[in-house]
Design a protein around this motif. Sequence first.
Motif, mmCIF file in Angstrom:
data_model
loop_
_atom_site.group_PDB
_atom_site.id
_atom_site.type_symbol
_atom_site.label_atom_id
_atom_site.label_comp_id
_atom_site.label_asym_id
_atom_site.label_seq_id
_atom_site.Cartn_x
_atom_site.Cartn_y
_atom_site.Cartn_z
ATOM 1 N N ILE A 61 -3.027 -22.201 -4.695
ATOM 2 C CA ILE A 61 -2.973 -20.769 -4.987
ATOM 3 C C ILE A 61 -2.179 -20.544 -6.265
ATOM 4 O O ILE A 61 -1.123 -21.148 -6.473
ATOM 5 C CB ILE A 61 -2.331 -20.011 -3.807
ATOM 6 N N ASN A 62 -2.684 -19.667 -7.111
ATOM 7 C CA ASN A 62 -2.000 -19.319 -8.351
ATOM 8 C C ASN A 62 -0.726 -18.538 -8.016
ATOM 9 O O ASN A 62 -0.803 -17.454 -7.442
ATOM 10 C CB ASN A 62 -2.941 -18.479 -9.225
ATOM 11 N N PRO A 63 0.459 -19.084 -8.343
ATOM 12 C CA PRO A 63 1.712 -18.384 -8.013
ATOM 13 C C PRO A 63 1.815 -17.009 -8.673
ATOM 14 O O PRO A 63 2.432 -16.098 -8.114
ATOM 15 C CB PRO A 63 2.812 -19.312 -8.514
ATOM 16 N N ASP A 64 1.194 -16.835 -9.847
ATOM 17 C CA ASP A 64 1.229 -15.525 -10.513
ATOM 18 C C ASP A 64 0.536 -14.458 -9.676
ATOM 19 O O ASP A 64 0.933 -13.293 -9.689
ATOM 20 C CB ASP A 64 0.565 -15.604 -11.887
ATOM 21 N N ALA A 65 -0.490 -14.843 -8.924
ATOM 22 C CA ALA A 65 -1.214 -13.885 -8.084
ATOM 23 C C ALA A 65 -0.319 -13.327 -6.988
ATOM 24 O O ALA A 65 -0.564 -12.228 -6.481
ATOM 25 C CB ALA A 65 -2.445 -14.551 -7.463
ATOM 26 N N LEU A 66 0.724 -14.079 -6.623
ATOM 27 C CA LEU A 66 1.657 -13.634 -5.589
ATOM 28 C C LEU A 66 2.989 -13.200 -6.197
ATOM 29 O O LEU A 66 3.979 -13.051 -5.489
ATOM 30 C CB LEU A 66 1.882 -14.759 -4.574
ATOM 31 N N ASP A 67 2.990 -12.989 -7.493
ATOM 32 C CA ASP A 67 4.168 -12.563 -8.243
ATOM 33 C C ASP A 67 5.342 -13.529 -8.079
ATOM 34 O O ASP A 67 6.488 -13.120 -8.039
ATOM 35 C CB ASP A 67 4.576 -11.130 -7.853
ATOM 36 N N GLN A 68 5.036 -14.809 -7.971
ATOM 37 C CA GLN A 68 6.077 -15.841 -7.894
ATOM 38 C C GLN A 68 6.085 -16.574 -9.233
ATOM 39 O O GLN A 68 5.679 -17.727 -9.338
ATOM 40 C CB GLN A 68 5.811 -16.785 -6.726
ATOM 41 N N ARG A 114 10.307 -21.363 -6.067
ATOM 42 C CA ARG A 114 9.577 -20.298 -6.766
ATOM 43 C C ARG A 114 10.071 -18.961 -6.253
ATOM 44 O O ARG A 114 10.154 -18.742 -5.049
ATOM 45 C CB ARG A 114 8.082 -20.398 -6.518
ATOM 46 N N THR A 115 10.384 -18.079 -7.201
ATOM 47 C CA THR A 115 10.813 -16.718 -6.882
ATOM 48 C C THR A 115 10.083 -15.750 -7.807
ATOM 49 O O THR A 115 9.448 -16.168 -8.775
ATOM 50 C CB THR A 115 12.337 -16.557 -7.041
ATOM 51 N N ASN A 116 10.201 -14.467 -7.500
ATOM 52 C CA ASN A 116 9.541 -13.452 -8.328
ATOM 53 C C ASN A 116 10.135 -13.398 -9.733
ATOM 54 O O ASN A 116 9.417 -13.272 -10.712
ATOM 55 C CB ASN A 116 9.670 -12.064 -7.696
ATOM 56 N N ASP A 117 11.466 -13.473 -9.796
ATOM 57 C CA ASP A 117 12.162 -13.303 -11.075
ATOM 58 C C ASP A 117 13.582 -13.829 -10.939
ATOM 59 O O ASP A 117 13.945 -14.401 -9.910
ATOM 60 C CB ASP A 117 12.145 -11.829 -11.497
ATOM 61 N N ALA A 118 14.397 -13.603 -11.971
ATOM 62 C CA ALA A 118 15.781 -14.080 -11.962
ATOM 63 C C ALA A 118 16.580 -13.439 -10.831
ATOM 64 O O ALA A 118 17.405 -14.106 -10.190
ATOM 65 C CB ALA A 118 16.437 -13.805 -13.311
ATOM 66 N N ALA A 119 16.331 -12.175 -10.550
ATOM 67 C CA ALA A 119 17.038 -11.505 -9.455
ATOM 68 C C ALA A 119 16.699 -12.167 -8.117
ATOM 69 O O ALA A 119 17.571 -12.320 -7.256
ATOM 70 C CB ALA A 119 16.683 -10.020 -9.415
ATOM 71 N N GLY A 120 15.460 -12.576 -7.948
ATOM 72 C CA GLY A 120 15.057 -13.277 -6.732
ATOM 73 C C GLY A 120 15.744 -14.628 -6.617
ATOM 74 O O GLY A 120 16.110 -15.060 -5.520
#
Length: 159
Positions: A61-68, A114-120
């Motif tokens: 699964i493309n991690p970008d599709a799950l906002d990871q 894998r996380t959404n962003d730095a805050a994650g």
Amino acid sequence: MAKLEFSLDQIDYQILRIMQENARTNNADIARELGMAPSAILERVKKLEQKQVILQYNAKINPDALDQKLLSFIFIKAQDPIGTQKVGLLLAKIPEVQEVHDIAGDDGYLIKVRTNDAAGLVDLMRNSLGKIEEIISTRTTIVLETVKEEQKLVIPTED
């Protein structure tokens, strides 16, 4: 843990090569490609599963599709007694942790997250890693761009 013994022949390697490329390839298509009967392929695939050569089937699964979108590697120094994996098993329970490796060197573990962003990532480190008392320190590497990432293994070819 008992060491598994694998005895694979060239047909097994060919089946593994085809299935690794596309696990949805059906037995009839594999049989056609290898010039064998579908029933023979089915039997071989079942044996490969029983021998734990084939461990599972996954969709990539493309991690970008799950906002990871943020991929990080974290080196972890822990107070695990030698020969135990207490911290490793706790790390493996964290959903964002994709891989846990018990490594040689100053650090005891290397994990891929894998996380959404730095805050994650900060949230993961504070609320998940921070709760594992045996962790002494961490060193985090954030991936800027991925050139190659895959789980495919090199399968031997005929000599």
